[in-house]
Design an enzyme around this catalytic site. Structure first.
Site, PDB file in Angstrom:
ATOM      1  N   ASP A 133      52.505  46.721  18.461  1.00  0.00           N
ATOM      2  CA  ASP A 133      52.271  47.850  17.379  1.00  0.00           C
ATOM      3  C   ASP A 133      53.466  48.482  16.918  1.00  0.00           C
ATOM      4  O   ASP A 133      53.775  49.048  17.599  1.00  0.00           O
ATOM      5  CB  ASP A 133      50.597  48.725  18.657  1.00  0.00           C
ATOM      6  CG  ASP A 133      49.974  49.634  17.469  1.00  0.00           C
ATOM      7  OD1 ASP A 133      49.427  49.491  17.286  1.00  0.00           O
ATOM      8  OD2 ASP A 133      51.246  50.680  17.492  1.00  0.00           O
ATOM      9  N   GLU A 165      47.582  48.207  12.359  1.00  0.00           N
ATOM     10  CA  GLU A 165      48.772  47.361  12.356  1.00  0.00           C
ATOM     11  C   GLU A 165      49.237  46.702  13.896  1.00  0.00           C
ATOM     12  O   GLU A 165      50.862  47.192  14.595  1.00  0.00           O
ATOM     13  CB  GLU A 165      49.541  49.094  12.628  1.00  0.00           C
ATOM     14  CG  GLU A 165      49.485  49.924  14.038  1.00  0.00           C
ATOM     15  CD  GLU A 165      48.276  51.249  13.877  1.00  0.00           C
ATOM     16  OE1 GLU A 165      48.279  52.312  14.723  1.00  0.00           O
ATOM     17  OE2 GLU A 165      47.832  51.016  12.594  1.00  0.00           O
TER      18      GLU A 165
END
Length: 578
Positions: free
Chosen positions: A444, A487
């Site tokens: 992430d 993301e």
């Protein structure tokens, strides 16, 4: 006579003897056999050509549909960019009241095009329409400044357009901005704003008509500057809960029609969900025509309307017509090809007419040529069949490529969840069956929300694309890189132990931390690593890796955390209880 004849046909020598004794009969029989063979081959070839033409027509329509989808995707992105910039300005700029009752501003932004911004006089608002109002909460000066803040974006966006268009903002406070400027506004101000109200460019963006505030495409409408029919990709602009107006990109229907024709594909129609014809090679763009004017057969027209409302992509044959339909993804329009079976058969016959005539002429002179020459003709026909099979193979490969597109993330090019769910089940079964290691990385981007907030979603998307490129360069071809959402990315690593996966995660973390990203310069990532445990399911496997990522995030970010095995977790629980 016939039984006596058949008794003589016992060996090659007897056949040779018959040929010498009855040469005319042998030649006629050979000619008859060849005619039958030719008829069979011709029928088979025509059938294969028909199927090939059907597939080719489907491929042409789908290819055109994908190109038009790409065009509208880019257009909607540009409109959303303008809207984001406008709303960012309104949010970040103090709302200072400015007394402004009229305004007319024109400036040349580049060598070719002017930018025009004007405000209708207070005394003329009532004459234009009741929709335009200026209350106590109206701040014309602030809207003028907001419009001017968009000028750096106008020329770059205009240069990206595949179709000649015009960027336009229209406010409920009777303010309008256009680029490129159509003309100097003088005596026709009231008429222009009256024309605006006749469009769903602005009325379609009202809260009651568009509660989700989405970007949308209007139906064909008359241009406010009387330049023919237009369609507009538009989005509402809000200041908090107040709908100020709409910003969008206008396209002439004539230019859209020309764009669709240039994409190729014979006689394709661009249709709305209600069957309005927006583009056709015979169409004049002074008005939108109905489907009934082009498709006279009621059964075919009814079926086509059902496809427009219900089907995704399809190809059907009905009442002597072949309908090939592709539903666009970004708008409620469809690309359709309507072809009669007779015209397809006619095209095939015309295409193969030289071959047919040539073979018939050859058979006419069959009495004068040898069997060896006839054999050569059959070899040529066989070669033509092989070429047809190769063409069919290429078309199938093209369809397979379209299927791959459905399994990849549109922005980054990484695999999507659908593909990942197919792969991970197979890999877990293989790992359990052969007792081989299988590991999973979940990563992430740290503080990615602040990147979007500070630089905008377009820069955030560019970061995701560059990150994906770096990850692909630093993993094996057997590893499965998937965009999990936002993301967050997942990397499945077959034949990899938790130690090897941890080393890979650390290499990726350092690689990203040292990379230079456009605009934002540097970013970091946090990673969670887990190794597959025999008998656990997909959900638990992902849950352990996600828990490791959570640990990495809450331990300071920019680090790698490893999920303990299920046995270690159980032992720790027992020790804790003791």
């Amino acid at each position: 006579m016939v039984p006596n004849f058949m008794k003589k046909v016992k060996s090659v020598n007897q056949l040779t003897l018959i040929a010498r004794r009855y040469p005319g009969f042998v030649v006629k029989c050979s000619y008859g056999v060849m005619v039958v063979a030719f008829t069979v081959l011709l029928s088979s070839g025509i059938f294969q050509s028909y199927e090939q033409q059907i597939v080719q027509q489907q491929q042409e329509v789908y290819t055109k549909g994908l190109k038009i989808d790409k065009f509208f995707e880019t257009t909607f992105s540009n409109v959303n960019l303008l809207r984001s910039q406008a709303e960012y300005f309104l949010k970040s700029t103090p709302d200072v009241k400015t007394q402004l009752t009229t305004y007319n501003y024109s400036k040349r932004l580049d060598k070719k095009h002017n930018f025009n911004l004007f405000v209708l006089k207070d005394t003329d608002i009532g004459a234009a329409s009741p929709v335009f109002t200026r209350g106590k909460d109206t701040n014309l000066g602030n809207e003028v400044e907001m419009s001017l803040s968009l000028t750096p974006l106008l020329h770059p966006i205009y240069e990206q357009l595949q179709i000649k268009g015009r960027i336009r903002y229209t406010s409920f406070a009777a303010l309008t901005m256009t680029y490129p400027a159509t003309s100097q506004v003088s005596d026709d101000e009231i008429k222009i704003f009256k024309n605006v109200i006749n469009q769903d460019f602005i009325t379609g963006g009202m809260q009651k008509n568009n509660p989700t505030r989405e970007t949308y495409l209007t139906r064909p409408h008359k241009d406010i500057f009387d330049q023919g029919l237009m369609v507009t990709a538009t989005s509402p602009i809000y200041q908090r809960d107040k709908h100020l107006g709409n910003i969008g990109i206008d396209f002439k229907l004539e230019a859209l029609n020309r764009f669709v024709e240039q994409l190729g594909g014979e006689h394709s129609l661009l249709l709305t969900v209600d069957g309005e014809v927006l583009s056709h090679y015979t169409m004049k763009t002074t008005s939108v025509i109905s489907l009934e004017q082009l498709v006279r057969n009621p059964a075919v027209r009814t079926k086509l309307l059902k496809l427009l409302k219900n089907a995704r992509n399809s190809q059907v044959t009905i009442d002597g017509y072949v309908l090939t339909h592709y539903k666009l993804q970004n708008v409620t329009w469809s690309i359709v090809n309507v072809t009669t079976v007779n015209s397809l058969a006619k095209n095939i016959l015309i295409r193969h007419l030289p071959v047919i005539c040539g073979v018939l002429i050859g058979f006419t002179g069959l009495l004068l040529i040898s069997i060896r020459t006839i054999d050569k003709i059959f070899k040529k026909l066989d070669k033509a069949r092989i070429i047809a099979e190769q063409t069919n193979k290429k078309l199938k490969e093209a369809l397979n490529e379209l299927e791959v597109l459905a399994l990849t993330d549109k922005l980054t090019g990484a695999w999507n969840r659908r593909h990942f769910e197919q792969v991970i089940s197979a890999e877990m079964s293989r790992a359990s069956r052969h007792n081989q290691p299988l590991s999973l990385l979940i990563l992430d981007i740290d503080y990615f929300k602040s990147i979007n907030d500070r630089y905008g979603h377009q820069i955030g998307d560019a970061v995701l694309v560059q990150l994906t490129h770096i990850l692909k360069q630093n993993i094996r071809t057997s590893d499965v890189l998937t965009r999990w959402g936002g993301e967050e990315f997942v990397i499945l690593t077959p034949f990899t132990s938790v130690k090897e996966a941890t080393d890979l995660a650390e290499r990726l973390r350092l690689k990203i931390a040292r990379a230079s990203f456009k605009i934002v310069k540097n970013i970091t990532i946090s990673l969670g690593v887990a190794q597959f445990q025999t008998a656990e399911n997909v959900s638990n496997f992902l849950k352990r890796a996600d828990a490791a990522l959570y640990q990495a995030k809450h331990s300071g970010r920019n680090m790698v955390a490893v999920a303990p095995s299920t046995l270690d977790t159980w032992i720790q629980g027992v020790e804790k209880n003791i």
